[in-house]
Design a protein around this motif. Structure first.
Motif, PDB file in Angstrom:
ATOM      1  N   ILE A 641       0.855  -1.186   0.000  1.00  0.00           N
ATOM      2  CA  ILE A 641       0.000   0.000   0.000  1.00  0.00           C
ATOM      3  C   ILE A 641       0.887   1.232   0.000  1.00  0.00           C
ATOM      4  O   ILE A 641       1.694   1.437   0.907  1.00  0.00           O
ATOM      5  N   GLY A 643       0.888   5.539  -0.526  1.00  0.00           N
ATOM      6  CA  GLY A 643      -0.068   6.625  -0.396  1.00  0.00           C
ATOM      7  C   GLY A 643       0.564   7.946  -0.028  1.00  0.00           C
ATOM      8  O   GLY A 643       1.764   8.062   0.210  1.00  0.00           O
ATOM      9  N   HIS A 664      -4.764   9.628   0.066  1.00  0.00           N
ATOM     10  CA  HIS A 664      -4.849   8.868  -1.186  1.00  0.00           C
ATOM     11  C   HIS A 664      -4.039   7.591  -1.025  1.00  0.00           C
ATOM     12  O   HIS A 664      -2.873   7.634  -0.595  1.00  0.00           O
ATOM     13  N   ASN A 666      -2.865   3.736  -2.813  1.00  0.00           N
ATOM     14  CA  ASN A 666      -2.777   2.799  -3.937  1.00  0.00           C
ATOM     15  C   ASN A 666      -2.579   1.417  -3.329  1.00  0.00           C
ATOM     16  O   ASN A 666      -1.453   0.932  -3.189  1.00  0.00           O
ATOM     17  N   LYS A 668      -2.642  -2.528  -3.178  1.00  0.00           N
ATOM     18  CA  LYS A 668      -2.599  -3.601  -4.167  1.00  0.00           C
ATOM     19  C   LYS A 668      -2.176  -4.918  -3.531  1.00  0.00           C
ATOM     20  O   LYS A 668      -1.219  -4.973  -2.760  1.00  0.00           O
ATOM     21  N   GLN A 709      -7.233  -4.389  -6.003  1.00  0.00           N
ATOM     22  CA  GLN A 709      -7.235  -3.453  -4.891  1.00  0.00           C
ATOM     23  C   GLN A 709      -7.527  -4.180  -3.594  1.00  0.00           C
ATOM     24  O   GLN A 709      -8.373  -5.075  -3.541  1.00  0.00           O
ATOM     25  N   THR A 713     -10.686  -0.924   1.625  1.00  0.00           N
ATOM     26  CA  THR A 713      -9.934   0.322   1.531  1.00  0.00           C
ATOM     27  C   THR A 713     -10.619   1.262   0.547  1.00  0.00           C
ATOM     28  O   THR A 713     -11.373   0.836  -0.318  1.00  0.00           O
ATOM     29  N   ARG A 715      -9.551   4.430  -2.084  1.00  0.00           N
ATOM     30  CA  ARG A 715      -8.389   5.093  -2.677  1.00  0.00           C
ATOM     31  C   ARG A 715      -8.283   6.544  -2.215  1.00  0.00           C
ATOM     32  O   ARG A 715      -7.186   7.051  -1.968  1.00  0.00           O
ATOM     33  N   ASN A 716      -9.399   7.223  -2.100  1.00  0.00           N
ATOM     34  CA  ASN A 716      -9.384   8.629  -1.704  1.00  0.00           C
ATOM     35  C   ASN A 716     -10.380   8.858  -0.582  1.00  0.00           C
ATOM     36  O   ASN A 716     -11.513   8.346  -0.624  1.00  0.00           O
ATOM     37  N   ASP A 740     -14.258   7.309  -1.032  1.00  0.00           N
ATOM     38  CA  ASP A 740     -14.241   6.704  -2.358  1.00  0.00           C
ATOM     39  C   ASP A 740     -14.866   5.312  -2.317  1.00  0.00           C
ATOM     40  O   ASP A 740     -15.162   4.767  -1.242  1.00  0.00           O
ATOM     41  N   GLN A 742     -15.414   1.516  -2.048  1.00  0.00           N
ATOM     42  CA  GLN A 742     -14.728   0.506  -1.252  1.00  0.00           C
ATOM     43  C   GLN A 742     -15.056  -0.881  -1.800  1.00  0.00           C
ATOM     44  O   GLN A 742     -16.205  -1.174  -2.128  1.00  0.00           O
TER      45      GLN A 742
END
Length: 831
Positions: A641, A643, A664, A666, A668, A709, A713, A715-716, A740, A742
Motif C-alpha cells: 500500500i 499513499g 490517497h 494505492n 494492491k 485493490q 480500503t 483510494r481517496n 471513495d 470501497q
C-alpha cells in the motif's frame, strides 16, 4: 474508557501520549484554563503545549519522548472538542472525522465490534486504552474519552503483536486538581435520547475524584426496527497530585443492548450475474428486476432480520491502578489493569450465497422433488441467516516504565524503557438456533412459511418466528448455548521488553529510535468432544528509527522506518484471523511481517495553535499466509500500500478551528496465493456396476485477488470539520466528508475438468466479479448558542442531505447501510 494517568496540576485535559514514532502531542480546542499565556521562551519546554493561547501541562507518558513536530511518524489526535461538536456518540462515529480510516463489517467468525482499517490494514486488534491493549471485540463509547490518537504505519514497537497499519489509542478523562462539572441532555429524530455528565472534585491539595456517566437510547433514522440502548459509568480517584508520588485508580463499566443492523444484501453472485468479463455488484437497493422478471423497489429502510430472534447484549468492566514516583528527572511507573468483556448475539446476515436475491432461473420448478418442495429459484428473496455467538474476553496486564532525560556530553536524550507482562483469555461458542442452513436451495415453500426467507422488497421484521429443534422438526424449542464441548478457548501470555530514545544530535537534527522484544505464547483449545490444547510460542523483535531535520524550531522534515509482526492467533478469536492456529498447520505457521517507510513534513504554527502535516509512505506485507497450489498454507502472500496524506488541526484564526485532511492510497494485493479448483471424479457404469476411473482431483490456480485493490480500503478519502465563533455567544460549524468506492471482495468462475486419463483442464473465467459499495459525500451541520456563561444550547444535523450510503462492506453477502438524516438538540450545563 478507564485510565490512570495522573494530572500533576490543574488544567484542561491533556491530549497526547507519545511513543518514539508513536503517540504524540497535538493541539486541543478547549480554553477553560484561566492561567495567562506562555512567553515565547516557555513554548520550547518539552512538557508544555500551548492550547488556544493557554498553558496545558502534559503528563510525562513513559513512551512520549518527543513532541509532535519532532516525531518522525504520521500521528493524528482527535480531541474531545471535535467529538462533542460533531455529536459523536461512539468510537466509530468519532473516527469518521479522520481521513484514511474505513470500517469492515462483522460476519460469522468475525465478531461484532469496532473494526477500523488504517492504511488498508485491519486494526480491530490494535486498539488501546491509555497505552494498554484493549483486545475484546466491542462497540466503544466516548462519554469518558478525552481524545483519540491514531498512529499510522507499522507499529508493533509500541504495543507488541499486530499493528500492521497503525494503532488507535483512547485517552481517558481522569481527575484534576480543580472542582468543576458538566452535564448534557439530547433529544431528536428517531427517538434519539442521550444524557451524560462529568464531575471532577478536588478533595484536598493533592487529591481529586472524578466520575463520568452516560445513558443512551435511540432508534436509527431511515431504518426499520433498529434500536440501541446503553449506559455506562467511569469513576476514578487520584492522590498525590502535584507531588513526587502519585496513585490513580479508575473503573469503567459499559452495558449495552441492541437490535444489530446488517444492512442490505448484494444483488448478484458470481453464479447468477448476467454479464461477462469484468463485472460488478453492489447492494440491492432501489429498483431491482430479478431473474424471474419481478420488478420491485428495495427501500433503504428494509431490515431483513427478526425482532423475535435477533439481539445483542454486551458488557465491559475495566479496573486500572497506576502508581508512579519521580526521582528528580527520572520517573518510575507501574500500571496494572484487569478487563472482562462479554457479548452474546444472534446477528442477521442477509445471505446472497445461493443466489436468492437476484435468482438463478427464469421460472421455478414444478415437477420432481424441487417442485414438491416449492423451490424458489427466480429471486426476490433473502435468506435470514442467523450468525450466533456468545463468549467473553478476560485479561490482566502489568506495565512498568522508567523514563526521563539525560545528556551524554553535548547530546541530549529523552528516553523510556519498560516491561510488559500480560495474560489474556477468550472463550466463545455458538447458540443452537435453526435458520434453514441445512436446506438447499435455501428458499422454498417451507422455509418461507417458517420465515427463514423473506421478501427482498417487503420484509417484515415482526414476522412471528419460532425456533425449532431443527430445520425440518415441528417441535418448538428455546435457543440454548452449545455448551463446553462446542466452545473454543484461547489463552495468551506475553512477556515484553521495550526501549525508546529521542536523541538530539544537533539543535537541527534529532534521531528517534525504538525497539521491542515480545515472547508471545498462545494456546488454543478447539471445540470438540476431545479438547486437546494446541500451543505455540513466537519470539518477536520489532524496531523503528527515524531522522528529523528541523529548518526552524516550529517545522521539521523526517524519514522513518518501522516494522510490525502479527503472529498466529494474535487476536485470540476477537477479530478476523489471517493466521489462525489449527492442528493441521501448527508447525507450518510463521508470523506475518510488515514494514513501513515514510517521508514527511510537519509544522507547528501560531505558537502551537495549528498543526500541519504531510507524508508519503509505503507499507508492505511480504509473507502473508495464503494457500499455495497444493492447497496448503504458505507464506508467500504480498500486499503493498502506497499513499500520500495531508492533515490539519487547530486554530486558523481566533475563534475558527479546523480538523481534517486528505488521504490517497494505492492499495494492491501483489500475491494472493492460489485458489483450489476441483475436477469431479470420472466413473463409468458397465453391466449396472459403477466404477470410479479417476478420483476427484484438485489443482491450484492463481488467486483472483492477485493484482486487485485491497478490500475494505478507499483510494481517496477527505474530511473537514470546522467551528466558527460568529459572535461571543453564537457558534456555527459542520463536517464534510468524502469516501471513495470501497471493495468488499472478488470472485471468478474458473472451473476444472478431467478426462478418463486423468488429464485436468482449467476452463478460463468468463467473468470476474467485484463486490463494492459506491463512493459518497456526507455533510453535517451544527449551531450552538450560549445563553449564559454556564448554559448553552446546540443543534446537530447529521447527514443533512439524507444521503443513502453504505458505511461498511463485507467480503461477500452484504453491506451495512448508514443512518439517514438525524437532527437532535442538546442542552449543555457547566458548573
Amino acid at each position: 474508557m478507564s485510565s490512570v494517568t495522573p494530572r500533576p496540576i490543574a488544567g484542561t485535559a491533556f491530549l497526547a501520549l507519545s511513543c518514539v514514532g508513536a503517540f504524540a502531542t497535538a493541539p486541543a480546542y478547549a480554553a477553560d484554563d484561566k492561567r495567562p499565556p506562555l512567553a515565547d521562551a516557555e513554548l520550547q519546554r518539552g512538557d508544555e503545549v500551548l492550547v488556544n493561547g493557554q498553558r496545558q501541562t502534559q503528563d510525562a507518558n513513559p513512551k512520549m519522548v518527543a513532541p509532535l513536530v519532532n516525531t518522525p511518524r504520521s500521528v493524528i489526535v482527535l480531541p474531545k472538542e471535535v467529538i462533542e461538536q460533531t455529536g459523536s456518540n461512539s468510537l466509530a462515529d468519532a473516527l469518521r472525522t479522520v481521513p484514511g480510516i474505513t470500517f469492515g463489517a462483522a460476519e460469522g467468525g468475525n465478531p461484532i465490534g469496532d473494526r477500523p482499517f488504517i492504511r488498508g490494514f485491519d486494526s480491530q486488534g490494535s486498539i488501546y486504552v491509555d497505552g494498554v491493549r484493549d483486545l475484546a471485540a466491542q462497540t466503544r463509547e466516548v462519554f469518558a474519552v478525552d481524545a483519540v490518537q491514531i498512529v499510522r504505519g507499522s507499529d508493533s514497537t509500541l504495543g507488541g503483536r499486530g499493528s500492521a497499519g497503525g494503532t488507535i489509542n483512547i485517552i481517558s478523562k481522569l481527575p484534576q486538581l480543580e472542582t468543576r462539572g458538566s452535564a448534557s441532555a439530547s433529544y431528536g429524530e428517531a427517538d434519539y435520547k442521550r444524557v451524560s455528565a462529568d464531575l471532577n472534585l478536588q478533595v484536598s491539595d493533592t487529591a481529586a475524584f472524578r466520575i463520568e456517566g452516560v445513558w443512551h437510547d435511540q432508534d436509527v433514522a431511515g431504518r426499520d426496527a433498529i434500536w440501541s440502548k446503553r449506559w455506562g459509568v467511569a469513576p476514578s480517584f487520584a492522590i498525590g497530585l502535584g507531588t513526587p508520588t502519585r496513585l490513580t485508580a479508575s473503573f469503567y463499566h459499559l452495558e449495552s443492548s441492541e437490535l444489530p443492523d446488517s444492512g442490505i444484501p448484494y444483488l448478484y453472485t458470481i453464479g447468477n450475474h448476467p454479464g461477462t468479463g469484468n463485472v460488478s455488484t453492489q447492494p440491492a437497493l432501489g429498483n431491482v428486476t430479478t431473474a424471474g422478471g419481478q420488478t420491485g423497489y428495495v427501500s433503504r429502510k428494509n431490515f431483513y432480520g427478526l425482532v423475535d430472534r435477533d439481539y445483542r447484549d454486551a458488557t465491559t468492566n475495566q479496573a486500572t491502578i497506576r502508581v508512579e514516583h519521580d526521582f528528580g528527572g527520572i520517573t518510575l511507573r507501574n500500571t496494572a489493569r484487569y478487563t472482562y468483556s462479554s457479548q452474546e448475539y444472534i446477528f442477521l446476515l442477509p445471505d446472497d450465497s445461493q443466489g436468492n436475491v437476484y435468482g438463478t432461473a427464469a421460472t421455478n420448478p414444478t415437477t420432481g422433488a424441487a417442485g414438491a418442495r416449492g423451490d424458489v429459484l427466480t429471486g426476490g428473496y433473502v435468506w435470514r441467516r442467523g450468525n450466533t455467538r456468545y463468549g467473553h474476553s478476560e485479561s490482566i496486564v502489568d506495565q512498568t516504565d522508567l523514563f526521563g532525560t539525560f545528556a551524554t556530553g553535548g547530546i541530549k536524550h529523552s528516553f523510556a524503557a519498560g516491561t510488559e507482562v500480560s495474560w489474556e483469555q477468550t472463550r466463545r461458542g455458538t447458540l443452537v438456533s435453526a435458520s434453514g442452513s441445512t436446506v438447499s436451495p435455501r428458499c422454498n415453500a417451507s422455509t418461507i412459511a417458517r420465515y427463514y426467507c423473506t421478501s427482498l422488497f417487503n420484509p417484515n421484521p415482526n414476522d412471528p418466528w419460532v425456533n425449532y429443534a431443527s430445520d425440518t422438526s415441528t417441535v418448538a424449542t428455546p435457543i440454548v448455548k452449545i455448551g463446553n464441548t462446542g466452545e473454543t478457548q484461547n489463552d495468551a501470555h506475553t512477556r515484553a521488553l521495550y526501549a525508546f530514545d529521542s536523541i538530539t544530535l544537533l539543535p537541527e537534527l534529532i534521531l528517534n529510535v525504538g525497539a521491542r522484544y515480545d515472547r508471545f505464547r498462545t494456546t488454543t483449545i478447539l471445540a470438540g468432544a476431545t479438547q486437546v490444547p494446541i500451543t505455540r510460542i513466537d519470539n518477536l523483535f520489532n524496531w523503528q528509527a527515524g531522522l528529523v531535520f528541523k529548518p526552524t524550531a516550529e517545522t521539521s522534515l523526517y524519514g522513518s522506518y518501522a516494522t510490525a509482526a502479527t503472529p498466529p492467533n494474535s487476536l485470540l478469536g476477537e477479530g478476523r484471523e489471517d493466521n489462525a492456529i489449527t492442528a493441521a498447520v501448527l508447525n507450518l505457521l510463521r508470523p506475518q511481517k510488515t514494514k513501513s517507510y515514510e517521508l514527511g513534513a510537519k509544522a507547528s504554527l501560531f505558537g502551537e495553535r495549528l498543526q500541519l502535516g504531510a507524508a508519503v509512505f509505503q507499507t508492505d506485507i511480504a509473507n502473508a499466509r495464503v494457500l499455495d497450489d497444493n492447497n496448503t498454507a504458505a507464506f508467500i502472500g504480498e500486499t503493498r500500500i502506497r499513499g500520500v496524506e495531508f492533515n490539519v488541526s487547530g486554530t486558523i484564526l481566533p475563534g475558527w478551528t479546523v480538523f481534517g485532511g486528505f488521504t490517497h492510497l494505492n492499495p494492491k494485493i501483489r500475491d494472493g496465493g492460489s485458489t483450489t479448483l476441483t475436477a469431479a471424479a470420472i466413473s463409468q457404469t458397465v453391466g449396472g456396476v459403477t466404477t470410479v476411473i479417476q478420483p476427484a482431483r484438485t489443482i491450484g490456480v492463481v488467486s483472483v485477488n492477485t493484482g486487485k485493490q485491497v478490500p475494505q480500503t478507499a483510494r481517496n478519502s477527505f474530511t473537514a470539520t470546522t467551528n466558527l465563533d460568529v459572535t461571543k455567544r453564537l457558534q456555527i460549524g459542520g463536517t464534510a466528508l468524502y469516501m471513495d468506492e470501497q471493495i468488499g471482495g472478488y470472485a471468478d468462475n474458473r472451473t476444472a475438468t478431467q478426462t478418463a486419463a486423468g488429464i485436468v483442464t482449467v476452463t478460463p473465467a468468463t467473468k470476474v466479479l467485484t463486490r463494492s459499495i459506491p463512493d459518497y459525500w456526507r455533510f453535517d451541520a451544527r449551531a450552538s448558542y450560549k445563553l449564559t456563561d454556564n448554559v448553552d444550547l446546540s443543534v446537530n444535523a447529521q447527514n443533512v442531505t439524507n444521503k443513502t450510503y453504505f458505511s461498511q462492506t463485507f467480503t461477500s453477502h452484504y453491506a451495512a447501510i448508514a443512518a439517514g438524516r438525524t437532527v437532535f438538540g442538546t442542552v449543555n450545563l457547566r458548573f
